[in-house]
Design a protein around this motif. Structure first.
Motif, PDB file in Angstrom:
ATOM      1  N   HIS A  51       0.981  -1.101   0.284  1.00  0.00           N
ATOM      2  CA  HIS A  51      -0.088  -0.189  -0.071  1.00  0.00           C
ATOM      3  C   HIS A  51       0.854   1.449   0.063  1.00  0.00           C
ATOM      4  O   HIS A  51       2.579   1.118   0.686  1.00  0.00           O
ATOM      5  CB  HIS A  51      -1.277  -0.242   0.938  1.00  0.00           C
ATOM      6  N   THR A  52       0.613   2.574  -0.464  1.00  0.00           N
ATOM      7  CA  THR A  52       1.370   3.577  -0.240  1.00  0.00           C
ATOM      8  C   THR A  52      -0.244   4.678  -0.030  1.00  0.00           C
ATOM      9  O   THR A  52      -1.285   4.626   0.058  1.00  0.00           O
ATOM     10  CB  THR A  52       1.276   4.557  -1.972  1.00  0.00           C
ATOM     11  N   ALA A  53       0.113   5.389   1.250  1.00  0.00           N
ATOM     12  CA  ALA A  53       0.111   6.129   1.726  1.00  0.00           C
ATOM     13  C   ALA A  53       0.975   7.973   1.570  1.00  0.00           C
ATOM     14  O   ALA A  53       1.326   8.044   1.528  1.00  0.00           O
ATOM     15  CB  ALA A  53      -0.168   6.617   2.631  1.00  0.00           C
ATOM     16  N   PHE A  54      -0.338   9.172   1.303  1.00  0.00           N
ATOM     17  CA  PHE A  54       0.581  10.359   1.382  1.00  0.00           C
ATOM     18  C   PHE A  54       0.089  10.985   2.251  1.00  0.00           C
ATOM     19  O   PHE A  54      -1.008  11.358   2.870  1.00  0.00           O
ATOM     20  CB  PHE A  54      -0.355  10.986  -0.052  1.00  0.00           C
ATOM     21  N   ILE A  55       1.118  11.897   2.994  1.00  0.00           N
ATOM     22  CA  ILE A  55       0.522  12.619   4.368  1.00  0.00           C
ATOM     23  C   ILE A  55       1.603  14.404   3.858  1.00  0.00           C
ATOM     24  O   ILE A  55       2.929  14.061   4.151  1.00  0.00           O
ATOM     25  CB  ILE A  55       0.433  12.230   5.323  1.00  0.00           C
ATOM     26  N   ASP A  56       0.537  15.255   3.824  1.00  0.00           N
ATOM     27  CA  ASP A  56       1.631  16.712   4.183  1.00  0.00           C
ATOM     28  C   ASP A  56       3.016  16.520   3.161  1.00  0.00           C
ATOM     29  O   ASP A  56       3.913  16.871   3.315  1.00  0.00           O
ATOM     30  CB  ASP A  56       2.219  16.528   5.296  1.00  0.00           C
ATOM     31  N   TYR A  98       4.664  14.259   1.589  1.00  0.00           N
ATOM     32  CA  TYR A  98       5.079  13.059   1.535  1.00  0.00           C
ATOM     33  C   TYR A  98       4.180  11.778   1.560  1.00  0.00           C
ATOM     34  O   TYR A  98       3.202  11.274   1.852  1.00  0.00           O
ATOM     35  CB  TYR A  98       5.979  12.698   2.768  1.00  0.00           C
ATOM     36  N   ALA A  99       5.393  11.004   0.923  1.00  0.00           N
ATOM     37  CA  ALA A  99       4.610   9.237   0.714  1.00  0.00           C
ATOM     38  C   ALA A  99       5.379   8.383   1.589  1.00  0.00           C
ATOM     39  O   ALA A  99       6.222   8.618   2.893  1.00  0.00           O
ATOM     40  CB  ALA A  99       5.148   9.183  -0.872  1.00  0.00           C
ATOM     41  N   ILE A 100       4.273   7.580   2.389  1.00  0.00           N
ATOM     42  CA  ILE A 100       4.618   7.015   3.334  1.00  0.00           C
ATOM     43  C   ILE A 100       4.302   5.267   2.388  1.00  0.00           C
ATOM     44  O   ILE A 100       2.954   5.027   2.201  1.00  0.00           O
ATOM     45  CB  ILE A 100       3.912   6.674   4.012  1.00  0.00           C
ATOM     46  N   GLY A 130      10.123  10.581   0.524  1.00  0.00           N
ATOM     47  CA  GLY A 130       8.978   9.958   1.873  1.00  0.00           C
ATOM     48  C   GLY A 130      10.091   8.989   2.642  1.00  0.00           C
ATOM     49  O   GLY A 130      10.735   8.952   2.453  1.00  0.00           O
ATOM     50  N   LEU A 131       9.057   7.970   3.108  1.00  0.00           N
ATOM     51  CA  LEU A 131       9.839   6.865   3.930  1.00  0.00           C
ATOM     52  C   LEU A 131       9.174   5.434   3.203  1.00  0.00           C
ATOM     53  O   LEU A 131       8.133   5.253   2.571  1.00  0.00           O
ATOM     54  CB  LEU A 131       8.832   7.038   4.838  1.00  0.00           C
ATOM     55  N   THR A 132       9.794   4.870   3.211  1.00  0.00           N
ATOM     56  CA  THR A 132       9.050   3.077   2.982  1.00  0.00           C
ATOM     57  C   THR A 132      10.033   1.937   3.455  1.00  0.00           C
ATOM     58  O   THR A 132      11.007   1.463   4.335  1.00  0.00           O
ATOM     59  CB  THR A 132       9.949   3.338   1.175  1.00  0.00           C
ATOM     60  N   TYR A 153      13.358  -5.222  10.198  1.00  0.00           N
ATOM     61  CA  TYR A 153      12.984  -4.478   9.119  1.00  0.00           C
ATOM     62  C   TYR A 153      14.550  -3.613   9.480  1.00  0.00           C
ATOM     63  O   TYR A 153      13.520  -2.222  10.329  1.00  0.00           O
ATOM     64  CB  TYR A 153      11.991  -4.707   9.226  1.00  0.00           C
ATOM     65  N   LYS A 154      14.123  -2.262   8.029  1.00  0.00           N
ATOM     66  CA  LYS A 154      14.488  -1.068   8.005  1.00  0.00           C
ATOM     67  C   LYS A 154      13.575  -0.234   7.389  1.00  0.00           C
ATOM     68  O   LYS A 154      12.691  -1.135   6.988  1.00  0.00           O
ATOM     69  CB  LYS A 154      15.572  -0.610   7.699  1.00  0.00           C
ATOM     70  N   VAL A 155      13.252   1.294   8.535  1.00  0.00           N
ATOM     71  CA  VAL A 155      12.423   2.253   7.460  1.00  0.00           C
ATOM     72  C   VAL A 155      13.439   2.749   7.122  1.00  0.00           C
ATOM     73  O   VAL A 155      14.266   3.763   7.233  1.00  0.00           O
ATOM     74  CB  VAL A 155      11.767   3.483   8.804  1.00  0.00           C
ATOM     75  N   LEU A 156      12.973   3.772   5.471  1.00  0.00           N
ATOM     76  CA  LEU A 156      13.768   3.569   4.799  1.00  0.00           C
ATOM     77  C   LEU A 156      13.599   5.131   4.463  1.00  0.00           C
ATOM     78  O   LEU A 156      12.598   5.547   4.074  1.00  0.00           O
ATOM     79  CB  LEU A 156      14.302   3.624   2.551  1.00  0.00           C
ATOM     80  N   LEU A 157      14.309   6.503   4.041  1.00  0.00           N
ATOM     81  CA  LEU A 157      13.750   7.259   4.092  1.00  0.00           C
ATOM     82  C   LEU A 157      14.646   7.610   2.657  1.00  0.00           C
ATOM     83  O   LEU A 157      15.650   7.757   2.027  1.00  0.00           O
ATOM     84  CB  LEU A 157      14.853   8.913   4.413  1.00  0.00           C
TER      85      LEU A 157
END
Length: 141
Positions: A72-77, A79-81, A102-104, A124-128
């Protein structure tokens, strides 16, 4: 002075939670995406879910490169999440406001928000990610 600091802290917390609506794009049949949206709601985000069969165009809009995607893909302010990013990392992103797309969390790591399976947890890692490349934003053991 203490009341002023408490009031400022409450304002910052409520502003962060209401920073904008998290627009989530997911497949209508994906249960883990629904669980992630609930995780975000439970952590103070206003969430609007959009069910769609065409996620590829959404991922292109998010600027995702091959191998960086999830379900899934989200957007806020602005940025993509992408994927199962924990709410705490999204909050930090919105506080710090780095110059990035954004972050993935590529793939679907077990134990990440929405991917809970009992006591099992994969690291796991969250990537910018953005124009300047990709870097680790957070690590979850």
């Amino acid at each position: 002075m203490t009341r002023l600091l408490i009031a400022a802290g409450l304002f910052l917390t409520s502003t962060l939670a209401a920073a904008g609506t998290l627009e989530v794009y997911k497949s209508p049949s994906c249960g883990c995406c629904t669980a992630w949206a609930e995780h975000m709601r439970d952590n103070g985000f206003e969430v609007e879910v959009h069910n769609t069969e065409n996620l590829q165009s959404i991922k292109e809009k998010a600027g995702l490169k091959p191998g960086m995607g999830s379900c899934h893909t989200a957007f806020i302010d602005g940025y993509a999440i992408e994927g199962h990013v924990p709410a705490e990392d999204v909050k930090r992103l919105l506080e710090q406001r780095p110059d990035a797309h954004g972050l993935t969390v590529p793939g679907m790591p077990v134990g990440s928000p929405g991917m809970e399976m009992g006591d099992r947890r994969d690291a796991y890692k969250v990537l910018l990610y953005g124009e300047d490349g990709v870097r680790v934003f957070a690590t979850h053991p």
